[in-house]
Structure formats: C-alpha cells, structure tokens
Design a protein around this motif. Sequence first.
Motif, mmCIF file in Angstrom:
data_model
loop_
_atom_site.group_PDB
_atom_site.id
_atom_site.type_symbol
_atom_site.label_atom_id
_atom_site.label_comp_id
_atom_site.label_asym_id
_atom_site.label_seq_id
_atom_site.Cartn_x
_atom_site.Cartn_y
_atom_site.Cartn_z
ATOM 1 N N ALA A 66 0.853 -1.079 -0.173
ATOM 2 C CA ALA A 66 0.054 0.016 -0.062
ATOM 3 C C ALA A 66 0.846 1.393 0.118
ATOM 4 O O ALA A 66 0.628 2.271 -0.615
ATOM 5 C CB ALA A 66 -0.732 -0.016 1.321
ATOM 6 N N THR A 67 1.923 1.334 0.915
ATOM 7 C CA THR A 67 2.801 2.441 0.936
ATOM 8 C C THR A 67 3.468 2.559 -0.322
ATOM 9 O O THR A 67 3.340 4.003 -0.886
ATOM 10 C CB THR A 67 3.631 2.184 1.883
ATOM 11 N N ILE A 68 4.063 1.715 -1.082
ATOM 12 C CA ILE A 68 4.595 1.952 -2.260
ATOM 13 C C ILE A 68 3.739 2.237 -3.255
ATOM 14 O O ILE A 68 4.146 3.128 -4.510
ATOM 15 C CB ILE A 68 5.509 0.736 -2.762
ATOM 16 N N CYS A 69 2.617 1.852 -3.358
ATOM 17 C CA CYS A 69 1.504 2.129 -4.299
ATOM 18 C C CYS A 69 1.340 3.760 -4.150
ATOM 19 O O CYS A 69 1.271 4.330 -5.272
ATOM 20 C CB CYS A 69 0.335 1.413 -4.073
ATOM 21 N N GLY A 70 0.871 4.199 -3.054
ATOM 22 C CA GLY A 70 0.559 5.686 -2.891
ATOM 23 C C GLY A 70 1.955 6.556 -3.354
ATOM 24 O O GLY A 70 1.634 7.388 -3.810
ATOM 25 N N ALA A 123 -2.846 -3.790 -5.021
ATOM 26 C CA ALA A 123 -3.037 -2.361 -4.235
ATOM 27 C C ALA A 123 -3.553 -1.664 -5.398
ATOM 28 O O ALA A 123 -2.990 -1.539 -6.519
ATOM 29 C CB ALA A 123 -2.030 -1.888 -3.884
ATOM 30 N N HIS A 124 -4.698 -0.828 -5.289
ATOM 31 C CA HIS A 124 -5.233 0.080 -6.228
ATOM 32 C C HIS A 124 -5.352 1.395 -5.664
ATOM 33 O O HIS A 124 -6.168 1.633 -4.550
ATOM 34 C CB HIS A 124 -6.740 -0.552 -6.605
ATOM 35 N N CYS A 125 -4.895 2.471 -6.546
ATOM 36 C CA CYS A 125 -5.010 3.641 -5.962
ATOM 37 C C CYS A 125 -5.278 4.430 -7.255
ATOM 38 O O CYS A 125 -4.830 4.696 -8.611
ATOM 39 C CB CYS A 125 -3.667 4.217 -5.730
ATOM 40 N N SER A 126 -6.471 5.213 -6.837
ATOM 41 C CA SER A 126 -6.858 6.290 -7.944
ATOM 42 C C SER A 126 -7.284 7.360 -7.201
ATOM 43 O O SER A 126 -8.043 7.282 -6.242
ATOM 44 C CB SER A 126 -8.010 5.841 -8.990
ATOM 45 N N ALA A 127 -7.338 8.726 -7.537
ATOM 46 C CA ALA A 127 -7.577 9.810 -6.941
ATOM 47 C C ALA A 127 -7.750 10.915 -8.122
ATOM 48 O O ALA A 127 -6.936 10.989 -9.030
ATOM 49 C CB ALA A 127 -6.622 10.292 -5.721
ATOM 50 N N VAL A 128 -8.552 11.951 -7.746
ATOM 51 C CA VAL A 128 -8.417 13.148 -8.490
ATOM 52 C C VAL A 128 -7.703 14.070 -7.835
ATOM 53 O O VAL A 128 -7.573 14.430 -6.713
ATOM 54 C CB VAL A 128 -10.038 13.930 -8.564
ATOM 55 N N VAL A 129 -6.499 14.396 -8.469
ATOM 56 C CA VAL A 129 -5.325 15.170 -7.969
ATOM 57 C C VAL A 129 -5.524 16.842 -7.913
ATOM 58 O O VAL A 129 -5.885 17.165 -8.981
ATOM 59 C CB VAL A 129 -3.932 14.906 -8.660
ATOM 60 N N PRO A 130 -5.782 17.211 -6.652
ATOM 61 C CA PRO A 130 -6.113 18.523 -6.625
ATOM 62 C C PRO A 130 -4.977 19.659 -7.425
ATOM 63 O O PRO A 130 -4.079 19.423 -7.327
ATOM 64 C CB PRO A 130 -6.483 19.056 -5.195
ATOM 65 N N ASP A 131 -5.893 20.642 -8.187
ATOM 66 C CA ASP A 131 -4.896 21.626 -8.634
ATOM 67 C C ASP A 131 -3.970 22.253 -7.940
ATOM 68 O O ASP A 131 -2.958 22.745 -8.183
ATOM 69 C CB ASP A 131 -5.997 22.756 -9.183
#
Length: 162
Positions: free
Chosen positions: A69-73, A109-117
Amino acid sequence: MACNMDTATPESHFTPELIAWIKDNIPLLNNMEVSFDQFKDGELVISCPLAPNINDKGTAFGGSIAALATICGWLFTTLHARTRVKDCAAVIADSQLTYHAPGKGRISAHCSAVVPDRFFDRLNERRNAKLELTVELYSTEKEEQSSINIATYKGIYVAMPE
C-alpha cells in the motif's frame, strides 16, 4: 528520485526504466515479488503473490500489505509530480491501515484519485505539495474468483522539489 519536467500524463511516466529504478533502490519489493501491473485511466495497480508474503497463519503478512500500500501511494504521487517539476522527491508523511479480512491469495493495491489543482500549483511554485490518498487492497484465492477487499490504507504524501 530525480524527476524530469514534462507536461505529459502521469501514465506516460510509468516506464520500465522507472520500475527498474524502484526495484534497484527498494530491494524489499524484489523479495516480495511485487509486480507493477498497470496505470490506466488514472488507476495505479501493483500486486504481489501470497507465497513470499505469507504469515504463520497461512494468510498475507500485514507488513507486506502495508508495504504494498505504501509503495502504491508513493508511486502514484511520484508519477503525478513528474508531470510538473524538473527534480522532485516524494515521501510519506503519515499513514493509517485498516484490515478488513485475511488475504488468502494474490494481493493487489489499487490507487486512484483526483489530484487537486493545488498540488500542481505548489509544485509549479517549487514548493512542497501534499497529496492525501486512499489505497484499496484486494486478494483473490484463485484466478477465477472475485477479489475481496482486505484492507484500506490512507496516506499523506509530500512531493518536494529539489
């Protein structure tokens, strides 16, 4: 890690060279047999088999789940930061992991996010930029079975222009 200035998508930085660099510089990932599966449509997926990550109960070792999880983030943060700054380093600042069920097979491990401006604005200003991420961890017992959610990881990462 050095980052090259580029306005390409984060996915375009998910290269064999970067993966080789990660494996060379974080030997634990080789012992865990981590594979860097895909970064597509904004979702990063990495995984590892159960066998080298097993505990005394025959399920996934909590430390391996945490490391995955840590490396995925970290990688998600790094790939996004590389689109805006010439040189940067990403570090973890805080994390929390909640276990839901034992992992009995391959762990992903799955990571998806809207990265804020604001993240990108701060990088463009050559300032540290914080990114809060959630990584969902899944396990399958056999290839044909559906995955079950075994853990949820929340991490705060900081991209730091060098």
